[in-house]
Design a protein around this motif. Structure first.
Motif, PDB file in Angstrom:
ATOM      1  N   ARG A 154       6.415  -4.434  -4.080  1.00 42.59           N
ATOM      2  CA  ARG A 154       5.732  -5.733  -3.566  1.00 42.59           C
ATOM      3  C   ARG A 154       6.671  -6.065  -2.435  1.00 42.59           C
ATOM      4  O   ARG A 154       5.837  -6.670  -1.329  1.00 42.59           O
ATOM      5  CB  ARG A 154       6.111  -6.697  -4.714  1.00 42.59           C
ATOM      6  N   TYR A 157       4.791  -4.522   0.696  1.00 41.46           N
ATOM      7  CA  TYR A 157       3.535  -5.318   1.093  1.00 41.46           C
ATOM      8  C   TYR A 157       3.899  -6.490   1.594  1.00 41.46           C
ATOM      9  O   TYR A 157       2.946  -7.179   2.764  1.00 41.46           O
ATOM     10  CB  TYR A 157       2.702  -5.327  -0.256  1.00 41.46           C
ATOM     11  N   LYS A 162       6.643 -12.415   4.848  1.00 42.82           N
ATOM     12  CA  LYS A 162       6.369 -12.671   3.432  1.00 42.82           C
ATOM     13  C   LYS A 162       4.707 -12.901   3.558  1.00 42.82           C
ATOM     14  O   LYS A 162       4.377 -13.929   3.307  1.00 42.82           O
ATOM     15  CB  LYS A 162       7.108 -13.929   3.313  1.00 42.82           C
ATOM     16  N   ASN A 163       4.078 -11.731   3.698  1.00 38.17           N
ATOM     17  CA  ASN A 163       2.595 -12.133   3.641  1.00 38.17           C
ATOM     18  C   ASN A 163       2.188 -11.653   2.154  1.00 38.17           C
ATOM     19  O   ASN A 163       2.005 -10.700   1.584  1.00 38.17           O
ATOM     20  CB  ASN A 163       1.903 -10.956   4.352  1.00 38.17           C
ATOM     21  N   VAL A 164       1.881 -12.875   1.581  1.00 36.41           N
ATOM     22  CA  VAL A 164       1.521 -13.039   0.257  1.00 36.41           C
ATOM     23  C   VAL A 164       0.282 -12.585  -0.107  1.00 36.41           C
ATOM     24  O   VAL A 164      -0.104 -11.713  -1.169  1.00 36.41           O
ATOM     25  CB  VAL A 164       1.581 -14.640  -0.492  1.00 36.41           C
ATOM     26  N   GLU A 165      -0.891 -12.653   0.885  1.00 38.18           N
ATOM     27  CA  GLU A 165      -2.081 -11.902   0.704  1.00 38.18           C
ATOM     28  C   GLU A 165      -1.979 -10.494   0.596  1.00 38.18           C
ATOM     29  O   GLU A 165      -2.701  -9.954  -0.065  1.00 38.18           O
ATOM     30  CB  GLU A 165      -3.022 -12.357   1.767  1.00 38.18           C
ATOM     31  N   ALA A 166      -1.206  -9.757   1.469  1.00 41.72           N
ATOM     32  CA  ALA A 166      -1.082  -8.378   1.624  1.00 41.72           C
ATOM     33  C   ALA A 166      -0.516  -8.120   0.293  1.00 41.72           C
ATOM     34  O   ALA A 166      -0.915  -6.901  -0.399  1.00 41.72           O
ATOM     35  CB  ALA A 166      -0.246  -8.162   2.947  1.00 41.72           C
ATOM     36  N   ASN A 168      -0.640  -9.510  -2.978  1.00 44.12           N
ATOM     37  CA  ASN A 168      -1.371  -9.349  -3.715  1.00 44.12           C
ATOM     38  C   ASN A 168      -2.610  -8.459  -3.730  1.00 44.12           C
ATOM     39  O   ASN A 168      -2.971  -7.973  -4.937  1.00 44.12           O
ATOM     40  CB  ASN A 168      -2.230 -10.883  -3.621  1.00 44.12           C
ATOM     41  N   GLU A 169      -2.943  -8.063  -2.451  1.00 41.66           N
ATOM     42  CA  GLU A 169      -3.902  -7.179  -2.213  1.00 41.66           C
ATOM     43  C   GLU A 169      -3.291  -5.667  -2.769  1.00 41.66           C
ATOM     44  O   GLU A 169      -3.967  -4.775  -3.323  1.00 41.66           O
ATOM     45  CB  GLU A 169      -4.258  -6.919  -0.836  1.00 41.66           C
ATOM     46  N   ARG A 172      -3.412  -5.662  -6.417  1.00 40.02           N
ATOM     47  CA  ARG A 172      -4.807  -5.253  -6.760  1.00 40.02           C
ATOM     48  C   ARG A 172      -5.326  -3.827  -6.511  1.00 40.02           C
ATOM     49  O   ARG A 172      -6.051  -3.332  -7.528  1.00 40.02           O
ATOM     50  CB  ARG A 172      -5.718  -6.354  -6.294  1.00 40.02           C
ATOM     51  N   SER A 173      -4.999  -3.507  -5.365  1.00 39.77           N
ATOM     52  CA  SER A 173      -5.571  -2.106  -5.295  1.00 39.77           C
ATOM     53  C   SER A 173      -4.850  -0.854  -5.874  1.00 39.77           C
ATOM     54  O   SER A 173      -5.317   0.130  -6.129  1.00 39.77           O
ATOM     55  CB  SER A 173      -5.394  -1.829  -3.435  1.00 39.77           C
TER      56      SER A 173
END
Length: 273
Positions: A154, A157, A162-166, A168-169, A172-173
């Motif tokens: 984590r 990513y 601190k790219n939370v969207e990245a 979470n992706e 997910r991926s």
């Protein structure tokens, strides 16, 4: 082929030219790997193409690593390059990529440049660690399962912004998976401990506090030196390990020194019955 056993727990050093290995030699190396869980080779001169060809003797080569740098010409080679500006994150006991449904069978790590001292890697025999558990503990662990996910990847990513969207992706991926706490080796039939600090999140059906206490007991048991071998790298050394039945820990004691390793990961075991 000479085989020099390194510890009673696991590990052996072999003297064979990996850059020009044939099918008979690959079978001999495989047999030694099944017997010793991790095998080492000194003074190897192998090109990236030969590195890939070596891995292909044993099974399907993995796709590029989801987080680490990949070789500019051959993406299936992972480049582990560390110094004071790129500190490592492999200094924790782990098995590779256990958040996948089918974690890889084998890794082949080639030392391109290592510091004068430091940067050793340790491996631990999870079958021996299982055998050394008390019988009542083995009986309790045998039916349990645990959730694995990307763990501290984590951080990669998230990055400095601190790219939370990245993040979470990335979660997910890559996904998560449930594996038995105790695995059974498909070739030797040995039972082995199948949880690790980096990627195991919790034991199915337990409260978090219960799961944490039990996992910490297992991890402290794994930590015993009697289960381990420690390898001191030199340039052009190679380590090949069975990712199913071992865990490894790369020491981060060499900074600000420079360390560069090339790794090929093999997904499937083509020789397993």
């Amino acid at each position: 082929m000479r085989i020099e056993r390194l510890t009673p727990a696991l590990g052996a050093e072999l003297d064979i030219d990996l850059g020009h290995i044939n099918a008979e030699g690959a079978q001999a190396v495989y047999d030694a790997l099944m017997a010793h869980q991790v095998v080492f080779f000194r003074d190897q001169e192998i090109t990236p193409e030969q590195h890939i060809a070596l891995g292909a003797h044993f099974g399907e080569i993995d796709i590029p690593h989801p987080v680490y740098q990949n070789h500019e010409r051959i993406p299936a080679i992972t480049v582990l390059e560390n110094d004071e500006n790129r500190p490592p994150d492999t200094n924790d006991w782990h098995k590779d990529l256990t958040f996948r449904e089918a974690p890889p069978f084998m890794s082949i790590l080639y030392a391109k440049s290592v510091p004068e001292t430091g940067g050793d890697t340790l491996w631990a025999n999870m079958a021996l660690a299982y055998d050394n558990l008390a019988p009542a503990m083995r009986a309790m662990l045998d039916p349990l399962e645990a959730v694995h996910d990307i763990g501290c990847f984590r951080n990669d990513y998230l990055g400095p912004d601190k790219n939370v969207e990245a993040m979470n992706e990335g979660v997910r991926s890559n996904g998560a998976w449930v594996h038995p706490v105790i695995g059974t080796h498909p070739v030797t039939g040995a039972k082995y401990i199948n949880v690790n600090r980096s990627f195991t999140q919790h034991i199915v059906g337990m409260l978090r506090a219960e799961s944490d206490r039990l996992l910490e007991y297992i991890y402290q048991h794994i930590d015993q030196p009697e289960h381990q071998v420690r390898f001191r790298w030199r340039d052009n050394s190679v380590a090949m390990w069975d990712n199913r039945v071992t865990q490894h820990y790369a020491l981060a004691d060499y900074l600000p020194g420079y360390r560069c390793m090339n790794r090929v990961t093999v997904n499937s075991d083509n020789r397993a019955g």
